[in-house]
Design a protein around this motif. Structure first.
Motif, PDB file in Angstrom:
ATOM      1  N   LEU A  42      -3.306  -9.646   2.304  1.00 25.82           N
ATOM      2  CA  LEU A  42      -3.113  -7.829   2.202  1.00 25.82           C
ATOM      3  C   LEU A  42      -2.927  -7.429   3.398  1.00 25.82           C
ATOM      4  CD1 LEU A  42      -4.027  -5.830   0.267  1.00 25.82           C
ATOM      5  CD2 LEU A  42      -6.262  -5.597   1.198  1.00 25.82           C
ATOM      6  N   CYS A  61       3.878   6.561  -6.380  1.00 18.91           N
ATOM      7  CA  CYS A  61       2.473   6.903  -6.056  1.00 18.91           C
ATOM      8  C   CYS A  61       2.519   7.713  -4.611  1.00 18.91           C
ATOM      9  CB  CYS A  61       1.785   5.610  -5.693  1.00 18.91           C
ATOM     10  SG  CYS A  61       1.166   4.745  -7.008  1.00 18.91           S
ATOM     11  N   TRP A  78       2.857  -3.758  -0.658  1.00 20.21           N
ATOM     12  CA  TRP A  78       3.087  -3.472  -2.136  1.00 20.21           C
ATOM     13  C   TRP A  78       3.703  -2.149  -2.267  1.00 20.21           C
ATOM     14  CZ3 TRP A  78      -0.367  -1.127  -5.715  1.00 20.21           C
ATOM     15  CH2 TRP A  78      -0.043  -1.553  -7.296  1.00 20.21           C
ATOM     16  N   GLY A 126      -4.650   0.881  -4.761  1.00 18.02           N
ATOM     17  CA  GLY A 126      -3.769  -0.449  -4.271  1.00 18.02           C
ATOM     18  C   GLY A 126      -2.989  -0.413  -3.086  1.00 18.02           C
ATOM     19  N   MET A 127      -2.142   1.038  -3.545  1.00 17.00           N
ATOM     20  CA  MET A 127      -1.089   0.993  -2.485  1.00 17.00           C
ATOM     21  C   MET A 127      -1.503   1.454  -1.048  1.00 17.00           C
ATOM     22  SD  MET A 127       0.236   4.047  -0.637  1.00 17.00           S
ATOM     23  CE  MET A 127      -0.162   5.480  -1.764  1.00 17.00           C
ATOM     24  N   MET A 128      -2.811   2.240  -0.986  1.00 11.55           N
ATOM     25  CA  MET A 128      -3.422   2.418   0.350  1.00 11.55           C
ATOM     26  C   MET A 128      -3.889   1.158   0.836  1.00 11.55           C
ATOM     27  SD  MET A 128      -2.848   5.678   1.218  1.00 11.55           S
ATOM     28  CE  MET A 128      -4.262   6.204   2.283  1.00 11.55           C
ATOM     29  N   ARG A 129      -4.506   0.324   0.010  1.00 15.26           N
ATOM     30  CA  ARG A 129      -5.092  -0.596   0.584  1.00 15.26           C
ATOM     31  C   ARG A 129      -4.182  -1.854   1.135  1.00 15.26           C
ATOM     32  NH1 ARG A 129      -8.218  -4.079  -3.649  1.00 15.26           N
ATOM     33  NH2 ARG A 129      -8.714  -5.437  -1.901  1.00 15.26           N
ATOM     34  N   ASP A 140      -6.205   7.366  -9.728  1.00 15.37           N
ATOM     35  CA  ASP A 140      -5.157   6.108 -10.268  1.00 15.37           C
ATOM     36  C   ASP A 140      -5.416   4.883  -9.291  1.00 15.37           C
ATOM     37  OD1 ASP A 140      -2.906   4.729 -10.689  1.00 15.37           O
ATOM     38  OD2 ASP A 140      -1.577   6.415 -10.406  1.00 15.37           O
ATOM     39  N   ASP A 175      -3.526   2.495  -8.985  1.00 10.79           N
ATOM     40  CA  ASP A 175      -2.410   2.197  -8.063  1.00 10.79           C
ATOM     41  C   ASP A 175      -2.385   2.777  -6.900  1.00 10.79           C
ATOM     42  OD1 ASP A 175      -1.339   0.516  -9.914  1.00 10.79           O
ATOM     43  OD2 ASP A 175       0.470   1.382 -10.605  1.00 10.79           O
ATOM     44  N   LEU A 176      -2.704   4.110  -6.564  1.00 13.53           N
ATOM     45  CA  LEU A 176      -3.077   4.605  -5.615  1.00 13.53           C
ATOM     46  C   LEU A 176      -3.991   3.972  -4.287  1.00 13.53           C
ATOM     47  CD1 LEU A 176      -3.377   8.578  -6.248  1.00 13.53           C
ATOM     48  CD2 LEU A 176      -1.366   7.227  -5.087  1.00 13.53           C
ATOM     49  N   ASN A 215      -2.683   5.289   8.647  1.00 10.07           N
ATOM     50  CA  ASN A 215      -3.653   4.279   8.282  1.00 10.07           C
ATOM     51  C   ASN A 215      -4.094   3.424   9.348  1.00 10.07           C
ATOM     52  OD1 ASN A 215      -3.797   5.305   5.699  1.00 10.07           O
ATOM     53  ND2 ASN A 215      -2.603   3.800   4.654  1.00 10.07           N
ATOM     54  N   ARG A 273       5.281   3.034  -9.945  1.00  9.24           N
ATOM     55  CA  ARG A 273       5.478   4.459  -9.961  1.00  9.24           C
ATOM     56  C   ARG A 273       5.277   4.782  -8.282  1.00  9.24           C
ATOM     57  NH1 ARG A 273       1.211   6.643 -11.290  1.00  9.24           N
ATOM     58  NH2 ARG A 273      -0.021   4.821 -11.423  1.00  9.24           N
ATOM     59  N   PRO A 284       4.129  -0.106  -5.613  1.00  6.71           N
ATOM     60  CA  PRO A 284       3.881  -0.006  -7.187  1.00  6.71           C
ATOM     61  C   PRO A 284       5.025   0.533  -7.804  1.00  6.71           C
ATOM     62  CG  PRO A 284       2.551   1.513  -6.053  1.00  6.71           C
ATOM     63  CD  PRO A 284       3.423   0.731  -5.167  1.00  6.71           C
ATOM     64  N   LEU A 312       1.523  10.937  -2.519  1.00  5.97           N
ATOM     65  CA  LEU A 312       0.259  11.751  -2.459  1.00  5.97           C
ATOM     66  C   LEU A 312       0.876  13.160  -2.692  1.00  5.97           C
ATOM     67  CD1 LEU A 312      -1.852  10.459   0.203  1.00  5.97           C
ATOM     68  CD2 LEU A 312      -1.847   9.829  -2.408  1.00  5.97           C
ATOM     69  N   LEU A 351      -3.976  -8.162  -3.688  1.00  8.36           N
ATOM     70  CA  LEU A 351      -4.638  -7.158  -4.413  1.00  8.36           C
ATOM     71  C   LEU A 351      -5.634  -7.722  -5.602  1.00  8.36           C
ATOM     72  CD1 LEU A 351      -2.221  -4.295  -4.265  1.00  8.36           C
ATOM     73  CD2 LEU A 351      -4.332  -4.104  -3.184  1.00  8.36           C
TER      74      LEU A 351
END
Lengths: 253, 253
Positions: free
Chosen positions: B73, B84, B78, A156-159, A151, A153-154, B101, B82, B80, B86, B53
């Motif tokens: 960034l 998201c 952000w 993007g969310m992590m970035r 996905d 979005d996953l 992270n 949903r 999203p 894990l 992004l």
């Protein structure tokens, strides 16, 4: 209740098939219909008897084949996952090498097998190479598909939460690709047994494939069937083992 | 306190289709702003550009003193549409993602995240896998994860869109004081006008695609006021009418 629902229908079908085979073989109907000597058409009970009588020779050869299958599969797993990760991370590499990986699957293994024996001799080497060659493709392709279908979005969310490329790979992409990896591994482990038999046919002095060739030449049809039965059981057990590992690894599904 | 956001003439096309048309606005540091507009008008694209992004074709965006996508960034978190989460990580580990992270050890991160986890009302659910949580609880974990990023700007993309009306109302009431307490610059993309007016001090109204800014409406102060009471107040109804009117006018233009 699930056990009954899952196991009774296939077991019933197998029992029905064996019973029909037993009747057809022991009455001579099968041999007569096929126009063969009854010696060449053993009944399930004769195959079962030889499984017990020749258990030592069958077990020794089965162990050799099992070692080849497990080692070849493990090699394919390592190389296949590494290739998938490499293809995923380096687009130019994927463009360059992916068509070659596809092309490698278009050459029949039975054609490559004698060449590998010429190159690597009669030891375990060519068998591992053949099994790994067969198993590599489903593992690499499925894993790559899994990595590429994560996905967006996953990612993007992590970035956005400061994850670097390595962290995204290890904590999002690889776990997300696990179901695909296991699908590929289950296909691969089933065909790995076929690879081992091919490898043993073109140059071996032990293993179930080798035993099948010997039994075929000596018209030991009952033991030949017993060896085929063991190969089939081996493939099913390995498939079951991978499914079990999958169940414990992907606990969130 | 967060960073201010300046957008000047942001234009973006996708596949030859204009998505954003010269969007400009200025948001003060620590402000709460909603962005509303018809479905598919480009709200999420706008948010992704601000988050760093995505890139705009024309125009400039700066967050604090940073105007490059990479720098934005670093300053924006952000969230999203949903959640998201894990699925293989526990609720608390999901919330800890931004800390891990950035290189913090897992146990230290869990310790550091505990207060926030309690603050979002998830005490006792630390070890739950996301699959065992309700939609509302999953959004709370996702919000805790966004808070724990520690970034000065939070970009929330329709965080409650997938929830039922009752849960959405509950979460709106729950998140309002949290956003006010945090004092971070927040942009909330939503298509729920009540949500926009209740939670944010200002509402930016966008036209259908290609999105333009149709109006910027100041919302009444609802801090400390219960949601039901707030949305029944004459000021709220008036603001709702004004935003809805601008949306209709934008759609007709």
């Amino acid at each position: 209740m699930n056990v009954v629902r899952d196991w009774v229908p296939p077991l019933f079908l197998v029992a029905l098939f064996l019973a029909a085979w037993q009747v057809a073989a022991s009455t001579g109907f099968l041999a007569e219909t096929l126009g063969l000597d009854p010696l060449l058409v053993p009944s399930p009970s004769e195959v079962a008897a030889v499984l017990w009588e020749d258990r030592q020779i069958l077990a020794e050869n089965a162990l050799v084949t099992l070692i080849e299958v497990v080692a070849g599969f493990a090699l394919a797993l390592v190389v296949g996952v590494a290739a998938a990760v490499g293809f995923h991370l380096f687009e130019p590499l994927r463009r360059a090498a992916y068509p070659l990986a596809v092309a490698s699957q278009t050459i029949p293994v039975i054609v490559i097998a004698p060449i590998l024996v010429v190159w690597f001799g009669y030891g375990i080497g060519p068998k591992l190479a053949i099994i790994a060659l067969i198993c590599f493709f489903p593992i690499a392709v499925n894993t790559l598909d899994g990595l590429r279908s994560v996905d967006r979005d996953l990612i993007g969310m992590m970035r956005s939460l400061d994850a670097n490329r390595r962290r995204i790979l290890t904590s999002v992409e690889l776990p997300s690709a696990l179901p695909n990896l296991f699908s590929g591994a289950k296909i691969a482990v089933a065909v790995a047994v076929i690879g081992a038999v091919f490898g043993e046919w073109v140059g071996a002095s032990e293993g179930l494939g080798y035993l099948i060739l010997q039994d075929n030449a000596q018209l030991l049809t009952d033991r030949l069937f017993a060896a085929v039965f063991l190969l089939s059981v081996m493939a099913m057990l390995l498939f079951g083992a991978i499914s079990l590992i999958e169940r414990f690894t992907i606990r969130w599904r | 306190m967060g960073d201010g956001i300046e957008a000047e003439g942001i234009t973006r096309s996708r596949g030859g289709l204009a998505v954003l048309d010269s969007i400009s606005f200025s948001l003060a540091a620590g402000s709460l702003t909603a962005v509303v507009g018809p479905s598919g008008c480009g709200k999420s694209t706008l948010l992704e550009i601000i988050a760093g992004l995505g890139e705009q074709d024309e125009g400039t965006v700066s967050v604090g003193s940073s105007d490059g996508a990479g720098e934005r960034l670093e300053r924006c978190a952000w969230m999203p549409q949903r959640d998201c989460l894990l699925p293989w990580m526990s609720a608390l580990d999901n919330a800890c993602l931004p800390l891990v992270n950035r290189g913090m050890g897992r146990s230290r991160a869990r310790e550091a995240a505990t207060d926030t986890f309690v603050r979002v009302g998830l005490e006792g659910f630390e070890s739950y896998l996301p699959g065992r949580l309700s939609g509302g609880m999953r959004q709370r974990v996702a919000f805790a994860r966004t808070l724990l990023s520690g970034k000065g700007v939070m970009l929330l993309d329709e965080p409650f869109a997938s929830l039922d009306g009752i849960t959405r109302a509950e979460l709106q009431e729950w998140i309002g004081p949290l956003l006010a307490e945090e004092g971070r610059t927040t942009i909330l993309v939503t298509h729920d006008l009540d949500e926009a007016i209740y939670l944010c001090g200002r509402v930016i109204v966008l036209s259908p695609r290609p999105a333009r800014v149709v109006a910027v409406v100041d919302a009444p102060d609802t801090e400390g006021v219960e949601r039901l009471e707030a949305i029944a107040s004459p000021e709220f109804i008036e603001a709702h009418r004004e935003v809805a009117g601008h949306l209709r006018a934008g759609a007709g233009s």
